[in-house]
Design a protein around this motif. Structure first.
Motif, mmCIF file in Angstrom:
data_model
loop_
_atom_site.group_PDB
_atom_site.id
_atom_site.type_symbol
_atom_site.label_atom_id
_atom_site.label_comp_id
_atom_site.label_asym_id
_atom_site.label_seq_id
_atom_site.Cartn_x
_atom_site.Cartn_y
_atom_site.Cartn_z
ATOM 1 N N ALA A 334 0.868 -1.188 0.000
ATOM 2 C CA ALA A 334 0.000 0.000 0.000
ATOM 3 C C ALA A 334 0.893 1.222 0.000
ATOM 4 O O ALA A 334 1.728 1.409 0.910
ATOM 5 N N ASP A 335 0.763 2.044 -1.020
ATOM 6 C CA ASP A 335 1.666 3.178 -1.219
ATOM 7 C C ASP A 335 0.982 4.472 -0.762
ATOM 8 O O ASP A 335 -0.117 4.798 -1.218
ATOM 9 N N LEU A 336 1.650 5.224 0.124
ATOM 10 C CA LEU A 336 1.104 6.468 0.672
ATOM 11 C C LEU A 336 1.934 7.655 0.219
ATOM 12 O O LEU A 336 3.168 7.583 0.154
ATOM 13 N N ASP A 337 1.238 8.764 -0.061
ATOM 14 C CA ASP A 337 1.872 10.005 -0.519
ATOM 15 C C ASP A 337 2.156 10.887 0.697
ATOM 16 O O ASP A 337 1.259 11.225 1.472
ATOM 17 N N LEU A 338 3.425 11.278 0.883
ATOM 18 C CA LEU A 338 3.828 12.104 2.026
ATOM 19 C C LEU A 338 4.088 13.558 1.633
ATOM 20 O O LEU A 338 4.683 14.312 2.406
ATOM 21 N N SER A 339 3.654 13.945 0.465
ATOM 22 C CA SER A 339 3.983 15.305 -0.003
ATOM 23 C C SER A 339 3.320 16.405 0.824
ATOM 24 O O SER A 339 3.810 17.538 0.854
ATOM 25 N N ASP A 340 2.212 16.118 1.538
ATOM 26 C CA ASP A 340 1.500 17.143 2.308
ATOM 27 C C ASP A 340 1.704 17.021 3.816
ATOM 28 O O ASP A 340 0.979 17.659 4.591
ATOM 29 N N VAL A 341 2.667 16.228 4.276
ATOM 30 C CA VAL A 341 2.850 16.041 5.717
ATOM 31 C C VAL A 341 3.614 17.228 6.305
ATOM 32 O O VAL A 341 4.277 18.002 5.589
ATOM 33 N N ALA A 342 3.502 17.357 7.613
ATOM 34 C CA ALA A 342 4.224 18.400 8.367
ATOM 35 C C ALA A 342 5.041 17.727 9.458
ATOM 36 O O ALA A 342 4.846 16.548 9.781
ATOM 37 N N VAL A 343 5.961 18.477 10.041
ATOM 38 C CA VAL A 343 6.779 17.944 11.132
ATOM 39 C C VAL A 343 5.862 17.619 12.307
ATOM 40 O O VAL A 343 4.988 18.402 12.683
ATOM 41 N N GLY A 344 6.049 16.415 12.883
ATOM 42 C CA GLY A 344 5.212 15.959 13.988
ATOM 43 C C GLY A 344 4.391 14.765 13.563
ATOM 44 O O GLY A 344 4.742 14.027 12.627
ATOM 45 N N ASN A 345 3.286 14.561 14.250
ATOM 46 C CA ASN A 345 2.399 13.430 13.954
ATOM 47 C C ASN A 345 1.391 13.808 12.878
ATOM 48 O O ASN A 345 0.794 14.887 12.933
ATOM 49 N N ASN A 346 1.205 12.885 11.910
ATOM 50 C CA ASN A 346 0.269 13.096 10.807
ATOM 51 C C ASN A 346 -0.598 11.850 10.648
ATOM 52 O O ASN A 346 -0.111 10.717 10.771
ATOM 53 N N THR A 347 -1.861 12.059 10.356
ATOM 54 C CA THR A 347 -2.781 10.949 10.087
ATOM 55 C C THR A 347 -3.148 10.970 8.611
ATOM 56 O O THR A 347 -3.676 11.968 8.102
ATOM 57 N N LEU A 348 -2.831 9.873 7.937
ATOM 58 C CA LEU A 348 -3.062 9.771 6.490
ATOM 59 C C LEU A 348 -4.199 8.792 6.232
ATOM 60 O O LEU A 348 -4.255 7.705 6.823
#
Length: 382
Positions: A334-348
């Motif tokens: 399962a491939d996830l895109d991390l282009s919109d993440v920020a420093v810290g915890n992120n829920t995708l």
């Protein structure tokens, strides 16, 4: 009824060509009879499984491994020859062991001289199939074919008269060879050990064998499982020229004759393969729950992925038909895109569209529906 697309038609045609080719190689040998028996057993197995005959189906299933080993052991020579014939490299480079003519005129003259003198003889002509494994205890020679040489080799006082002569590339390469005997029950009683030995080789390969009967002074040509009487040197010369001339030296067979010749076996093969394809395609697909590994892409520069939770997810998949690969054997990601993440915890958010599955397998569910990733700043490379 399952829908048939262009790929399915191509799939059926390829399998039909392969099955017909195997049939054309083995139809004059004992292998086709045993393969037909195995086909009946396999068909019976599928019938018992579909009709719910549990014990019979279980017994036949347990015999599956035994049958595979039996086929390999019994048909090891046929399998080796089939693999050799399938070799594309051999077709591209040519076969240096295929004799162009084997001097039909000289051989015809010598054979009928031996027949007139009531001298028994066996001459084996090697074509595409190598015969080393079928001939035993031969004396190695490397002699040009000539009438006096053949006459002396089969003379009763010669130390090499008892056995067969092997001819390869228009040269006599072995003499006094022992041949395997045919166990055919259809051989007429007037034929003796020489004729049975001739069929023993031709049933196992594409070789030709000339037999001279010592008792009757008759000449016979063995091809496949058939013995053909030859009445004159002229007839023998013509037959040898036809059978021993390489394909590249003959007139090419027209495309229409290649496609529509031997039409009945080809039609039966095509219909049989199509029926098997329809039966397999009509079977309902398998549903399974399998793990999928998480992969990531698009992480911005200056950031680093610390961890993800969970590290793998559970995917529910379904194969489209019985022809599709079993979903239990798949390695999914399962491939996830991390282009919109920020420093810290992120829920995708995780959806079925992000799970990579092969053709014929559909993803119908994924759990959990979200993945938590932790991102930290990473020092920029200088």
């Amino acid at each position: 009824m399952p829908s048939i697309g262009l790929k399915d038609i191509l799939d059926i045609l390829i399998m039909s060509v392969l099955v017909y080719q195997l049939y054309s190689w083995f139809r004059r040998s004992r292998a086709i009879q045993v393969l037909a028996g195995l086909g009946v057993v396999i068909a019976f197995f599928f019938v018992t499984r579909q009709t719910g005959l549990q014990m019979t189906s279980w017994v036949l299933q347990q015999l599956e491994t035994v049958m595979i080993v039996l086929v390999v052991v019994v048909f090891q020579n046929e399998i080796r020859q089939a693999l050799y014939r399938f070799s594309l490299l051999r077709e591209l480079l040519g076969n240096s062991t295929q004799p162009p003519s084997s001097s039909p005129a000289l051989i015809s003259e010598a054979v009928f001289e031996l027949a007139a003198a009531r001298t028994g003889a066996l001459l084996v002509f090697e074509r595409q199939d190598r015969l080393d494994e079928h001939l035993l205890h031969g004396t190695t020679l490397d002699a040009q074919i000539s009438v006096p040489l053949l006459r002396n080799l089969f003379h009763n006082g010669s130390p090499l008269h008892d056995g067969a002569v092997l001819i390869r590339d228009e040269r006599i390469v072995q003499a006094a060879c022992l041949l395997p005997l045919s166990d055919s029950s259809n051989l007429p009683q007037q034929y003796g050990t020489r004729h049975r030995a001739a069929l023993g080789v031709t049933e196992r390969s594409d070789a030709l064998v000339l037999v001279v009967s010592e008792e009757r002074g008759q000449v016979s040509l063995a091809i496949g499982d058939q013995l053909q009487p030859i009445r004159s040197p002229e007839v023998l010369k013509k037959r040898l020229e036809q059978l021993l001339t390489p394909q590249s030296a003959r007139q090419r067979i027209p495309l229409g004759r290649r496609l529509f010749g031997d039409l009945v076996p080809k039609t039966v093969t095509l219909l049989g393969v199509t029926a098997i394809w329809l039966v397999l395609a009509a079977r309902p697909g398998e549903v399974a729950i399998v793990p999928a590994t998480l992969t990531f892409h698009g992480l911005p520069d200056g950031m680093a992925l610390v961890r993800s939770h969970p590290e793998e997810v559970t995917v529910r998949v379904r194969s489209s038909s019985g022809l599709a690969p079993s979903p239990r054997q798949l390695d999914l990601t399962a491939d996830l895109d991390l282009s919109d993440v920020a420093v810290g915890n992120n829920t995708l958010r995780l959806t079925v569209a992000q799970v990579r599955a092969p053709s014929g397998v559909a993803v119908v569910g994924v759990e959990p529906s979200s993945v938590r990733v932790t991102i930290r700043s990473a020092p920029k490379k200088k």
